[in-house]
Enzyme design. Structure first.
Site, PDB file in Angstrom:
ATOM      1  N   ASN A  92      42.402  37.041   3.634  1.00 51.19           N
ATOM      2  CA  ASN A  92      41.723  37.684   2.502  1.00 51.19           C
ATOM      3  C   ASN A  92      42.687  38.537   1.678  1.00 51.19           C
ATOM      4  O   ASN A  92      42.744  38.422   0.456  1.00 51.19           O
ATOM      5  CB  ASN A  92      40.562  38.539   3.020  1.00 51.19           C
ATOM      6  CG  ASN A  92      39.628  38.988   1.910  1.00 51.19           C
ATOM      7  OD1 ASN A  92      39.568  38.370   0.848  1.00 51.19           O
ATOM      8  ND2 ASN A  92      38.915  40.073   2.128  1.00 51.19           N
ATOM      9  N   TYR A 141      46.507  45.730   8.904  1.00 59.54           N
ATOM     10  CA  TYR A 141      45.939  46.220   7.640  1.00 59.54           C
ATOM     11  C   TYR A 141      47.057  46.786   6.755  1.00 59.54           C
ATOM     12  O   TYR A 141      47.261  46.348   5.614  1.00 59.54           O
ATOM     13  CB  TYR A 141      44.861  47.277   7.917  1.00 59.54           C
ATOM     14  CG  TYR A 141      44.484  48.079   6.701  1.00 59.54           C
ATOM     15  CD1 TYR A 141      43.933  47.461   5.582  1.00 59.54           C
ATOM     16  CD2 TYR A 141      44.687  49.460   6.662  1.00 59.54           C
ATOM     17  CE1 TYR A 141      43.611  48.199   4.455  1.00 59.54           C
ATOM     18  CE2 TYR A 141      44.362  50.200   5.546  1.00 59.54           C
ATOM     19  CZ  TYR A 141      43.831  49.565   4.440  1.00 59.54           C
ATOM     20  OH  TYR A 141      43.515  50.297   3.323  1.00 59.54           O
TER      21      TYR A 141
END
Ligand code: UDP
Length: 329
Positions: A92, A141
């Protein structure tokens, strides 16, 4: 200016759209509503539902709208989830950004403001953290956000695109109206979790570790109001529109509060005793993260307006008290 806000139905995205609309800008939102909320879509903006990994979808927006600049929030942002499902973050965050940049280059859109994070630094070498300190993320992340910054840098070198990456510290608070706010599922952030106690949804707040090398043993963070973050995006778009070069800026108040201090302030704001229990440390939490935001102040002219922790928590409380289940009815 016509500005495309990707992820404009999310927490920081919806607050940025609100400030843009108030400033009279023409706003187009795209969001896949995976973590964003349809109720958070500003009625004054044009909305496209879809995913940035879908090239046809992204192309169709640039074909239909004459976009001057992009603000990019469309990404997954949970540290813990990124540790257990790293490839979701590569797909993503990285692949999504690749598709977006490809489409921007093809359509001649050359300005992008991007939501980055203090997680790009990893364990800090010194406090406060400066933009040119070492970047060694300790989770996927932060790693994907750093790679997104670099993808923009090299796309800029090759194709003339310019970017501003805004490295947020701890985003918190809610719009002063109390109409939009933070609504994650599952919730992992400190302030919304604390406020679940006075809201009757949780017995006590867990303090993740009280044996850190800080003044009371609990972790220190730099809490920055979401509306101040939103304002920085508007300033960054103006900076690029005025010909500013690609750059990276920290966004924080430059003041750190311990977990215990945040809980104590929430007790004061809500009038509730908010019991707290000491729990084990959470993996990957640095002891202290405090920003130097001098660069954003000097170059972008940014000035946080809601720096007081009591005020920050009061805005969050106004939202959570009236929306105990977030946007869900
Ligand atoms: N924290 C805590 N209890 C909780 C949630 C968070 O003690 O239930 C601590 C966490 O360990 C960190 C700080 O609060 O030191 C802020 O955490 P948050 O997840 O809000 O933001 P982060 O700093 O991870 O971006």
């Amino acid at each position: 200016m016509k500005i495309l806000v990707l992820g404009g139905a999310g927490y920081i995205g919806s607050h940025t759209v609100s400030e843009l609309v108030d400033a009279g800008e023409d706003v187009v939102i795209a969001d896949n509503l995976e973590t964003g909320h349809i109720e958070a879509v500003n009625p004054k903006a044009k909305f496209y539902q879809g995913d940035i990994r879908d090239k046809k979808f992204v192309d169709s927006i640039f074909d239909n709208e004459k976009i001057d600049a992009v603000i990019h929030f469309a990404a997954n942002s949970l540290v813990g989830e990124s540790m257990t499902n790293p490839l979701k973050y590569y797909d993503n965050n990285l692949y999504g950004t690749k598709v977006l940049l490809e489409s921007m280059v093809e359509h001649g859109v050359d300005k992008i403001v991007f939501s980055s994070t203090a997680a790009t630094y990893g364990e800090p070498e010194s406090i406060p953290i400066l933009e040119n300190d070492k970047t060694e993320p300790t989770n996927p992340y932060g790693e994907t956000k750093l790679s997104m910054e670099k993808m923009m840098k090299w796309t800029g070198v090759a194709h003339g695109l310019r970017y501003v990456a805004l490295r947020y510290f701890n985003a918190c608070g809610a719009h002063v109206s109390g109409e939009i706010g933070e609504a994650h599922s599952p919730e992992t952030h400190l302030i919304p979790l604390i406020l679940q106690v006075p809201n009757g949804q949780r017995e006590a707040i867990s303090i993740f570790g009280d044996d850190y090398d800080t003044k009371d043993g609990t972790c220190v963070r730099d809490y920055i109001h979401v509306t101040d973050l939103a304002q920085a995006h508007i300033l960054a778009v103006k900076y690029l529109a005025d010909g500013g070069k690609s750059d990276v800026f920290n966004l924080g108040n430059g003041v750190g509060f311990t977990v215990k201090e945040v809980i104590e302030t929430a007790r004061k704001v809500t009038g509730h005793p908010i019991p707290a229990v000491i729990s084990p440390r959470r993996g990957g939490d640095p002891a202290k993260l405090i920003a130097s935001s001098e660069k954003a102040k000097n170059i972008l002219g940014w000035k946080p307006e809601h720096a007081d922790l009591e005020e920050i928590i009061a805005t969050a409380w106004k939202w959570h008290k009236n929306h105990p289940n977030g946007y869900a009815k």
